[in-house]
Design an enzyme around this catalytic site. Structure first.
Site, short mmCIF file in Angstrom:
data_model
loop_
_atom_site.label_atom_id
_atom_site.label_comp_id
_atom_site.label_asym_id
_atom_site.label_seq_id
_atom_site.Cartn_x
_atom_site.Cartn_y
_atom_site.Cartn_z
N ILE A 11 0.70 -1.49 -0.09
CA ILE A 11 0.14 0.06 0.01
C ILE A 11 1.07 1.31 0.06
O ILE A 11 0.43 2.86 -0.35
CB ILE A 11 -0.85 0.44 0.81
CG1 ILE A 11 -0.27 -0.14 2.30
CG2 ILE A 11 -1.87 -1.18 1.19
CD1 ILE A 11 -1.22 0.17 3.64
N GLY A 12 1.91 0.54 0.16
CA GLY A 12 2.58 2.21 0.25
C GLY A 12 4.31 2.28 0.41
O GLY A 12 4.99 0.83 0.49
N GLY A 72 11.44 5.88 1.19
CA GLY A 72 12.73 6.01 0.68
C GLY A 72 13.69 5.07 1.41
O GLY A 72 14.52 4.10 0.82
N ASP A 97 11.62 13.65 11.20
CA ASP A 97 10.76 13.90 10.25
C ASP A 97 9.36 14.37 9.82
O ASP A 97 9.07 13.50 9.24
CB ASP A 97 11.20 12.51 9.27
CG ASP A 97 11.22 12.21 7.76
OD1 ASP A 97 11.56 13.44 6.82
OD2 ASP A 97 11.50 11.09 7.11
#
Length: 719
Positions: free
Chosen positions: A18-19, A22, A135
């Site tokens: 689903i994703g 990096g 992040d």
């Protein structure tokens, strides 16, 4: 290598990817032990082969697993199997904030501030647990279908930044703080900077700094002033502009010092958006020249003694003041003509303060060194204790003859209440004080936190003395009841009554009835503390289809969109006049956009013929008379007649049978100039008798009833 269908940890079945990011890939999986869907983040192979990275990844992931907050994507499990390092997380149905911004172009200030408050509360919970995200960006913020905002990717971000700045931190360079771009130390205030950039993007629909390369963007973060968001959207309130600017100051000291301050200003901006209440920090003014007091001198003496005797324990986070020439530059070339005005640059005023403090420190150091030498050579022990303010005193001598004996030094009892047991015992050990710990249950104090000590803070105590600490063992554990199979209301009432907090998560199920709890975490009979959050997954029944918006689409595009969504279009499509939608566009759909229906539901649509033309209207007010002899010579007065009135455009106005004339007719709003009246009546002919000339037989034929019609033209009157 992760493959669809494989089992991870003997319980998680990988369903689909689903994703990807990096450093990791994300898969949807099903937990067969708890019968629920989860998201599994799997570390990519190139990172899993780095032992140092894996070690930090494990540490941070385990720390993140302890975070439980409504605005954080909860981590359920962390593990490793056959070289696959993975984190099992809450599966959130929704979209990232990045996609949400792209979809809406930009957000209103109220919506942006509301989202920022929820994000800040999630980050605050992490900071309170000593976890820095490092992040923060819209791609790591998820907005669920029910509108909840959740921060994800805790645990992996810190490990990444500590190993490779070019490939990972620079991947998010649009949101990175100046200190991160320099490759230096970053803390909670780095998250505040990144959140400020995120708020800027929500308000304006763009990032403040852009460039052709990551290095070019990083240099802009370090050197260029943040543009005001009002340059792009003038209607942004002053308070919101001030919050963004304060979050994004180059110097961490000029930003909000913690998330609590930021949340307070964000909430205030919702209530009073146009007020100027944001206070910009100015360390230069705070560091202005002032007279040094006796108290200041005493603090300097204590600090010099402390640093001289215990330098090995110096906290690396409190770096000494460095001039610009001491620091190694990150980038070799810098644009000429621009000087950084922040705390990292050369500052004449700060140099004077530094020089003055260095001179004072040197003098005090010499004096203390002489005193220590006298004490050592005089046979008097100085002890080895230290504290936050390590003042070592001598006990009063009872007689002048005791001065030759070795005396035991005294130290001040440090503050231990509220610290962890490990921190408290280390502080006491550093002072030469022994300690014992007794634990007691507490419903209000976190497990492992010191509640009290048998020596008051600041009291003088001999080195070598044993201090008794009382620490919290946490609340007494109680078993979690089983609520699976109950309705949500019943489960919520039962868990709340026992002192648990309840979080509801909805999910579809083909087997479990709507409104019934499908699963729970922690599982039944697990002993946990009162106040623990219990997550219950409630069935929404069979999965529904989200109805797309067809209004405004062409007929063909609308049909394709509906079919792709799993719907069916009704066989008959009506074409109607519409002043709202141009000709050829869909102007009506039987199920509204955003509603949920069963797969295969039939939806009716109507297509616009454009605005209704401006046609003149007519009326017909008259009395319809009985048939005249000219129209019906064989009609007998008083006979029943069928009368119909039809307009020239085919509209039937009248259809009746009557024997009473005249017949009233009153009609308005007619769209044509005239019509036709049709009258039908019955006529019975007379019977006949005939005689056969040969036989003389007589035959009688009865009369017949026949229907006869005629028409009458009528003209309507223009209104």
């Amino acid at each position: 290598m992760v493959k669809i269908g494989m089992m991870i940890g003997d319980r998680y079945e990988v369903l689909e990817k689903i994703g990807t990011g990096g450093m990791s890939d994300v898969y949807k999986a099903k937990c067969h032990k708890l019968n629920r869907f989860v998201a599994i983040k799997v570390l990519k192979q190139e990172f899993s082969e780095n032992a140092n990275f894996v070690s930090k990844f494990r540490t941070e992931a385990q720390a993140a697993a302890g975070l439980m907050h409504p605005n954080i994507v909860n981590v359920y499990d962390v593990g490793e199997e056959d070289g696959i390092y993975y984190i099992v997380m809450e599966l959130v149905e929704g979209i990232t904030l990045k996609k949400y911004i792209e979809k809406k172009a930009r957000l209103s200030f109220k919506e942006a501030v509301s989202i920022a408050i929820q994000v800040s509360m999630g980050i605050e919970a992490a900071h309170n647990n000593h976890i820095i995200h490092r992040d923060i960006k819209p791609q790591n913020i998820i907005i669920s279908k029910d509108g909840k905002v959740k921060v994800t990717d805790f645990g992996i971000a810190k490990a990444a930044t500590s190993n490779t700045i070019t490939s990972n931190v620079m991947g998010s360079v649009h949101y990175t703080s100046p200190e991160q771009a320099r490759g230096g130390y970053s803390d909670e205030k780095s998250d505040i900077y990144s959140l400020g950039i995120t708020i800027f993007e929500m308000l304006t629909g763009r990032v403040p700094f852009n460039g052709e390369t990551t290095v070019a963007i990083a240099i802009k973060h370090i050197q260029e002033e943040l543009p005001s968001p009002k340059e792009f959207v003038p209607e942004i309130p002053n308070s919101v502009e001030g919050i963004v600017i304060k979050c994004c100051q180059k110097s961490p000291d000029r930003r909000y010092q913690n998330m609590q301050e930021l949340i307070a200003d964000l909430k205030q901006s919702l209530m009073n958006p146009d007020e100027d209440f944001v206070v910009q920090n100015d360390p230069d003014m705070q560091a202005g020249t002032r007279m040094i007091t006796d108290s200041d001198r005493e603090q300097i003496k204590r600090r010099v003694v402390y640093q001289d005797r215990h330098y090995r324990d110096y906290d690396e986070r409190e770096e000494p003041i460095r001039l610009r020439s001491d620091a190694e530059p990150v980038y070799e070339e810098e644009p000429e003509g621009e000087e950084d005005e922040e705390d990292y640059d050369y500052n004449p005023r700060m140099e004077k303060v530094t020089t003055f403090l260095a001179l004072i420190g040197g003098v005090v150091f010499c004096v203390v060194a002489v005193i220590l030498a006298v004490k050592v050579f005089g046979g008097r022990s100085t002890g080895n204790g230290e504290s936050d303010s390590p003042i070592i005193t001598e006990p009063p001598s009872e007689s002048s003859g005791s001065s030759s004996a070795e005396e035991i030094p005294y130290v001040n009892m440090p503050r231990v209440k509220g610290k962890s047991v490990e921190e408290a015992r280390n502080a006491l050990t550093d002072l030469g004080i022994k300690s014992e710990v007794n634990y007691e249950e507490s419903d209000t104090i976190q497990a492992g936190e010191v509640i009290s000590a048998d020596v008051e803070e600041g009291a003088e105590i001999k080195v070598g003395t044993t201090v008794k600490l009382t620490a919290s063992a946490g609340p007494q554990g109680i078993p979690v009841p089983s609520v699976t199979g109950s309705s949500y209301d019943e489960a919520n009432a039962r868990l709340t009554q026992l002192g648990f907090a309840v979080t509801r998560v909805d999910g579809y199920s083909d087997e479990v009835e709507e409104g019934i709890v499908m699963s729970q975490v922690p599982s039944a009979d697990t002993e946990v503390a009162k106040g623990t959050n219990i997550t219950v997954t409630v069935s929404l029944g069979r999965e529904k289809i989200w109805v797309p918006k067809l209004l405004g689409l062409s007929e063909q595009d609308g049909i394709v969109t509906a079919v792709e969504a799993g719907l069916k279009i009704g066989e008959e499509i009506a074409y109607v006049y519409s002043s709202e939608y141009p000709e050829g566009q869909i102007c009506y759909q039987s199920y509204s956009n955003g509603s949920y229906v069963d797969p295969g539901t039939v939806m009716d649509i109507k297509v616009s013929k454009g605005p209704e033309p401006n046609i003149p209207e007519y009326r017909y007010n008259a009395s319809i008379m009985a048939p005249t002899p000219e129209e019906a010579p064989d009609y007998e007065a008083g006979g029943e007649v069928s009368v119909t009135l039809t307009t020239d455009d085919g509209q039937e106005l009248l259809n009746t049978r009557t024997s009473s004339f005249p017949l009233a007719a009153n009609y308005a709003g007619l769209t044509c100039q005239g019509g036709t009246i049709t009258m039908t009546y019955s006529v019975t002919t007379e019977g006949t008798t005939t005689t056969d000339p040969e036989t003389g037989e007589t035959t009688t034929t009865p009369g017949e009833t026949q229907e006869r019609s005629f028409t009458r033209r009528v003209e309507f009157t223009l209104e």
